[in-house]
Motif scaffolding. Structure first.
Motif, PDB file in Angstrom:
ATOM      1  N   ILE A 175       0.827  -1.200   0.000  1.00  0.00           N
ATOM      2  CA  ILE A 175       0.000   0.000   0.000  1.00  0.00           C
ATOM      3  C   ILE A 175       0.867   1.258   0.000  1.00  0.00           C
ATOM      4  CG2 ILE A 175      -0.194   0.285   2.498  1.00  0.00           C
ATOM      5  CD1 ILE A 175      -3.064   0.612  -0.045  1.00  0.00           C
ATOM      6  N   LYS A 176       2.142   1.105   0.353  1.00  0.00           N
ATOM      7  CA  LYS A 176       3.057   2.248   0.330  1.00  0.00           C
ATOM      8  C   LYS A 176       3.229   2.771  -1.090  1.00  0.00           C
ATOM      9  CE  LYS A 176       5.614   0.424   4.310  1.00  0.00           C
ATOM     10  NZ  LYS A 176       6.886  -0.186   4.745  1.00  0.00           N
ATOM     11  N   TYR A 177       3.059   1.887  -2.066  1.00  0.00           N
ATOM     12  CA  TYR A 177       3.120   2.271  -3.483  1.00  0.00           C
ATOM     13  C   TYR A 177       1.740   1.993  -4.072  1.00  0.00           C
ATOM     14  CZ  TYR A 177       8.006   1.900  -2.173  1.00  0.00           C
ATOM     15  OH  TYR A 177       9.206   2.042  -1.523  1.00  0.00           O
ATOM     16  N   ARG A 178       0.809   2.855  -3.706  1.00  0.00           N
ATOM     17  CA  ARG A 178      -0.610   2.599  -3.926  1.00  0.00           C
ATOM     18  C   ARG A 178      -0.987   2.501  -5.409  1.00  0.00           C
ATOM     19  NH1 ARG A 178      -4.806   3.785  -0.097  1.00  0.00           N
ATOM     20  NH2 ARG A 178      -3.183   4.751   1.173  1.00  0.00           N
ATOM     21  N   THR A 179      -0.444   3.367  -6.255  1.00  0.00           N
ATOM     22  CA  THR A 179      -0.866   3.396  -7.660  1.00  0.00           C
ATOM     23  C   THR A 179      -0.501   2.121  -8.413  1.00  0.00           C
ATOM     24  OG1 THR A 179      -0.790   5.813  -7.715  1.00  0.00           O
ATOM     25  CG2 THR A 179      -0.738   4.672  -9.827  1.00  0.00           C
ATOM     26  N   PRO A 180       0.772   1.656  -8.356  1.00  0.00           N
ATOM     27  CA  PRO A 180       1.092   0.388  -9.044  1.00  0.00           C
ATOM     28  C   PRO A 180       0.298  -0.789  -8.482  1.00  0.00           C
ATOM     29  CG  PRO A 180       3.110   1.541  -8.431  1.00  0.00           C
ATOM     30  CD  PRO A 180       1.987   2.269  -7.783  1.00  0.00           C
ATOM     31  N   LEU A 181       0.031  -0.779  -7.185  1.00  0.00           N
ATOM     32  CA  LEU A 181      -0.747  -1.856  -6.572  1.00  0.00           C
ATOM     33  C   LEU A 181      -2.170  -1.856  -7.108  1.00  0.00           C
ATOM     34  CD1 LEU A 181      -1.286  -4.116  -4.562  1.00  0.00           C
ATOM     35  CD2 LEU A 181      -1.539  -2.404  -2.755  1.00  0.00           C
ATOM     36  N   ALA A 197       9.244 -13.449  -9.457  1.00  0.00           N
ATOM     37  CA  ALA A 197       9.073 -12.392  -8.458  1.00  0.00           C
ATOM     38  C   ALA A 197      10.235 -12.330  -7.472  1.00  0.00           C
ATOM     39  CB  ALA A 197       7.770 -12.619  -7.701  1.00  0.00           C
ATOM     40  N   HIS A 198      10.269 -11.249  -6.725  1.00  0.00           N
ATOM     41  CA  HIS A 198      11.304 -11.069  -5.708  1.00  0.00           C
ATOM     42  C   HIS A 198      11.019 -11.899  -4.460  1.00  0.00           C
ATOM     43  CE1 HIS A 198      12.420  -6.802  -7.424  1.00  0.00           C
ATOM     44  NE2 HIS A 198      12.493  -7.771  -8.317  1.00  0.00           N
ATOM     45  N   VAL A 199       9.739 -12.271  -4.266  1.00  0.00           N
ATOM     46  CA  VAL A 199       9.323 -12.985  -3.050  1.00  0.00           C
ATOM     47  C   VAL A 199       8.401 -14.135  -3.456  1.00  0.00           C
ATOM     48  CG1 VAL A 199       9.517 -10.964  -1.534  1.00  0.00           C
ATOM     49  CG2 VAL A 199       7.361 -11.427  -2.742  1.00  0.00           C
ATOM     50  N   PRO A 200       8.147 -15.113  -2.560  1.00  0.00           N
ATOM     51  CA  PRO A 200       7.179 -16.174  -2.870  1.00  0.00           C
ATOM     52  C   PRO A 200       5.787 -15.587  -3.130  1.00  0.00           C
ATOM     53  CG  PRO A 200       8.506 -16.760  -0.961  1.00  0.00           C
ATOM     54  CD  PRO A 200       8.820 -15.324  -1.273  1.00  0.00           C
ATOM     55  N   ILE A 201       4.966 -16.335  -3.836  1.00  0.00           N
ATOM     56  CA  ILE A 201       3.640 -15.848  -4.240  1.00  0.00           C
ATOM     57  C   ILE A 201       2.785 -15.443  -3.045  1.00  0.00           C
ATOM     58  CG2 ILE A 201       2.708 -18.193  -4.344  1.00  0.00           C
ATOM     59  CD1 ILE A 201       0.884 -17.265  -6.582  1.00  0.00           C
ATOM     60  N   SER A 202       2.930 -16.132  -1.926  1.00  0.00           N
ATOM     61  CA  SER A 202       2.120 -15.816  -0.742  1.00  0.00           C
ATOM     62  C   SER A 202       2.442 -14.429  -0.176  1.00  0.00           C
ATOM     63  CB  SER A 202       2.322 -16.875   0.344  1.00  0.00           C
ATOM     64  OG  SER A 202       3.684 -16.937   0.717  1.00  0.00           O
ATOM     65  N   GLN A 203       3.602 -13.864  -0.596  1.00  0.00           N
ATOM     66  CA  GLN A 203       4.020 -12.556  -0.096  1.00  0.00           C
ATOM     67  C   GLN A 203       4.004 -11.472  -1.171  1.00  0.00           C
ATOM     68  OE1 GLN A 203       7.866 -13.048   1.875  1.00  0.00           O
ATOM     69  NE2 GLN A 203       7.285 -15.128   2.521  1.00  0.00           N
ATOM     70  N   ILE A 204       3.444 -11.797  -2.333  1.00  0.00           N
ATOM     71  CA  ILE A 204       3.437 -10.839  -3.446  1.00  0.00           C
ATOM     72  C   ILE A 204       2.775  -9.526  -3.045  1.00  0.00           C
ATOM     73  CG2 ILE A 204       2.239 -10.358  -5.642  1.00  0.00           C
ATOM     74  CD1 ILE A 204       4.714 -11.780  -6.201  1.00  0.00           C
ATOM     75  N   ILE A 205       1.679  -9.607  -2.282  1.00  0.00           N
ATOM     76  CA  ILE A 205       1.018  -8.408  -1.771  1.00  0.00           C
ATOM     77  C   ILE A 205       1.146  -8.400  -0.257  1.00  0.00           C
ATOM     78  CG2 ILE A 205      -1.149  -7.133  -1.594  1.00  0.00           C
ATOM     79  CD1 ILE A 205      -2.069  -8.423  -4.152  1.00  0.00           C
ATOM     80  N   ASP A 206       1.654  -7.312   0.287  1.00  0.00           N
ATOM     81  CA  ASP A 206       1.805  -7.187   1.730  1.00  0.00           C
ATOM     82  C   ASP A 206       0.451  -6.802   2.330  1.00  0.00           C
ATOM     83  OD1 ASP A 206       2.492  -6.753   4.328  1.00  0.00           O
ATOM     84  OD2 ASP A 206       4.144  -5.361   3.916  1.00  0.00           O
ATOM     85  N   ILE A 207      -0.357  -7.829   2.637  1.00  0.00           N
ATOM     86  CA  ILE A 207      -1.712  -7.604   3.154  1.00  0.00           C
ATOM     87  C   ILE A 207      -1.673  -6.912   4.512  1.00  0.00           C
ATOM     88  CG2 ILE A 207      -3.825  -8.741   3.914  1.00  0.00           C
ATOM     89  CD1 ILE A 207      -3.486  -8.796   0.925  1.00  0.00           C
ATOM     90  N   THR A 208      -0.691  -7.244   5.338  1.00  0.00           N
ATOM     91  CA  THR A 208      -0.589  -6.640   6.671  1.00  0.00           C
ATOM     92  C   THR A 208      -0.476  -5.127   6.579  1.00  0.00           C
ATOM     93  OG1 THR A 208       0.526  -8.616   7.502  1.00  0.00           O
ATOM     94  CG2 THR A 208       0.705  -6.624   8.832  1.00  0.00           C
ATOM     95  N   ALA A 209       0.331  -4.663   5.630  1.00  0.00           N
ATOM     96  CA  ALA A 209       0.492  -3.213   5.453  1.00  0.00           C
ATOM     97  C   ALA A 209      -0.823  -2.565   5.061  1.00  0.00           C
ATOM     98  CB  ALA A 209       1.561  -2.932   4.395  1.00  0.00           C
TER      99      ALA A 209
END
Length: 437
Positions: free
Chosen positions: A337-343, A364-376
């Motif tokens: 969410i810190k980079y709201r527009t691309p998200l 990707a840079h991270v595993p698929i389960s972490q592609i979107i930082d839901i906590t943020a």
């Protein structure tokens, strides 16, 4: 010609409208249980309840005579058509609980060409295009004065002349332009006999929560409730998150961590038999050129930067989904969410690709389960709420009673995108045909 007609909906005229050949009748519940017996589905009591509700609608539609064309429909459906209004169905619940899957089962069993299944966002884009096209036909003096001619009923009647059944996926109101016309649009649609089935993440009372000029939107809610039965299908289970079977592609998966070379292998594998050269793909879109990555046939290879950091809108992603059955994306970062527009751009892209059966492969840079930082996202929504409460000097109980929960729609959209991304890893999804339109 409207984009809905281009997507296969035909006007209800004697020459163009006809039922498909009658098929052997099978209940939706029986078809569902057959899939359970084959091991393709897990039986879920909530899904069975939804099936029963949709079976009732399906039965009522067999002898339905919409107001827009009384007499004509009765000849097609039966010798004794009826014009009583049919209640539609509005189904809301969490991500991955099977709402869309069950609605699609219902839609496939309606053997008529005069039906439409679409993403609600796409439908409203089409409505605005029709309104614009209609205004172009009016004298300049009429455009500014709605009392002279209101385009909304005209557009609604045009849609009702093309289809009697509207099935909406992701009924969500976030745009003020949509919110301001929904009551007038659907008032006419319902008057013309349209039957509506919709899946959503929010109950009707929570639609367009905290939206601009929401008081003007509120009359739509009782209108919706009066024409659609409601079903809460909230479930703690997200079936898309279950472990996928290996895919029949190099690596057996559609997501990899920092393995761009693996995507090169998959690109070669998917295009090996096509005999087409890898080249820059240029598409013409509304008078401009859209160029993202390289392609061969129906397979596109691109990067996250090309796809999500440039100023692409939903029309661009629809053009990509129309032209390509497989999209391979390299160098995909973790989204936040810190980079709201691309998200947000990625979420729109995911909805469009998923709806059209586009196969998505990521390095990707991270595993698929972490592609979107839901906590943020959830923390951001909570921070927005706290700031609003401070500004208005409200307690939490007061905020709840006033439905002041900013950011909830966005957080849900992110969870839905992640859930759908998981489903895109499954062999069953890869077996679904590409739907360009």
């Amino acid at each position: 010609m409207s984009s809905l007609v281009c997507r296969g909906v035909v006007p209800l005229t004697t020459s163009l409208y006809q039922l498909l050949p009658k098929l052997p009748y099978s209940t939706l519940t029986q078809k569902y249980k057959d899939e359970v017996a084959k091991g393709k589905l897990l039986e879920d009591p909530r899904q069975l309840i939804l099936l029963e509700k949709l079976e009732e609608v399906r039965h009522d539609l067999e002898n339905y005579e919409p107001a827009v064309n009384k007499g004509f429909f009765s000849k097609l459906f039966s010798s004794a058509g009826k014009s009583e209004e049919i209640q539609g169905l509005y189904v809301h619940g969490g991500v991955g609980c099977g709402k869309t899957m069950i609605m699609d089962m219902f839609y496939d069993e309606i053997h008529s060409k005069a039906k439409l299944r679409t993403h609600f966002h796409d439908f409203m884009l089409d409505v605005h295009e029709r309104i614009h096209a209609f205004k172009q036909t009016l004298p300049a003096s009429h455009i500014k004065d709605r009392s002279c001619y209101d385009p909304i009923p005209v557009v609604a009647k045009e849609i009702a002349s093309e289809t009697f059944l509207l099935c909406f996926d992701e009924f969500q109101v976030t745009d003020v332009a949509d919110a301001m016309i929904l009551r007038r649009l659907f008032e006419t649609l319902f008057d013309e006999g349209i039957v509506m089935i919709a899946t959503a993440n929010r109950a009707p009372d929570d639609l367009y929560k905290n939206g601009l000029q929401r008081t003007n939107f509120l009359p739509f809610i009782p209108l919706l409730k009066s024409h659609c039965n409601l079903l809460d299908m909230d479930s703690p289970v997200d079936y898309r998150m279950m472990d996928p079977k290996p895919l029949n592609i190099p690596g057996g998966s559609a997501s990899f961590v920092r393995q761009d070379s693996r995507l090169d292998e998959i690109f070669s594998y998917l295009t090996a038999d096509k005999g087409e050269m890898k080249e820059k793909k240029v598409m013409s879109l509304l008078g401009r050129e859209l160029c993202v990555g390289v392609s061969s046939g129906k397979v596109l290879m691109t990067t996250y930067q090309e796809l999500c950091e440039h100023h692409h809108g939903s029309s661009d992603f629809r053009a990509i989904a129309r032209n390509f059955s497989h999209v391979l994306i390299k160098d995909f970062p973790q989204l936040s969410i810190k980079y709201r527009t691309p998200l947000r751009r990625f979420i729109v892209m995911m909805d469009i690709f998923y709806d059209r059966g586009v196969k998505l492969v990521l390095s990707a840079h991270v595993p698929i389960s972490q592609i979107i930082d839901i906590t943020a996202a959830e923390e951001s929504a909570a921070d927005d709420l706290r700031m609003l409460m401070d500004d208005l000097k409200l307690t939490m109980s007061e905020a709840k009673s006033m439905n002041l929960f900013t950011g909830e729609d966005e957080a849900f959209s992110q969870k839905r995108a992640l859930s759908r991304l998981f489903e895109m890893q499954c062999a069953d999804y890869w077996d679904v045909p590409h739907k360009p339109t």
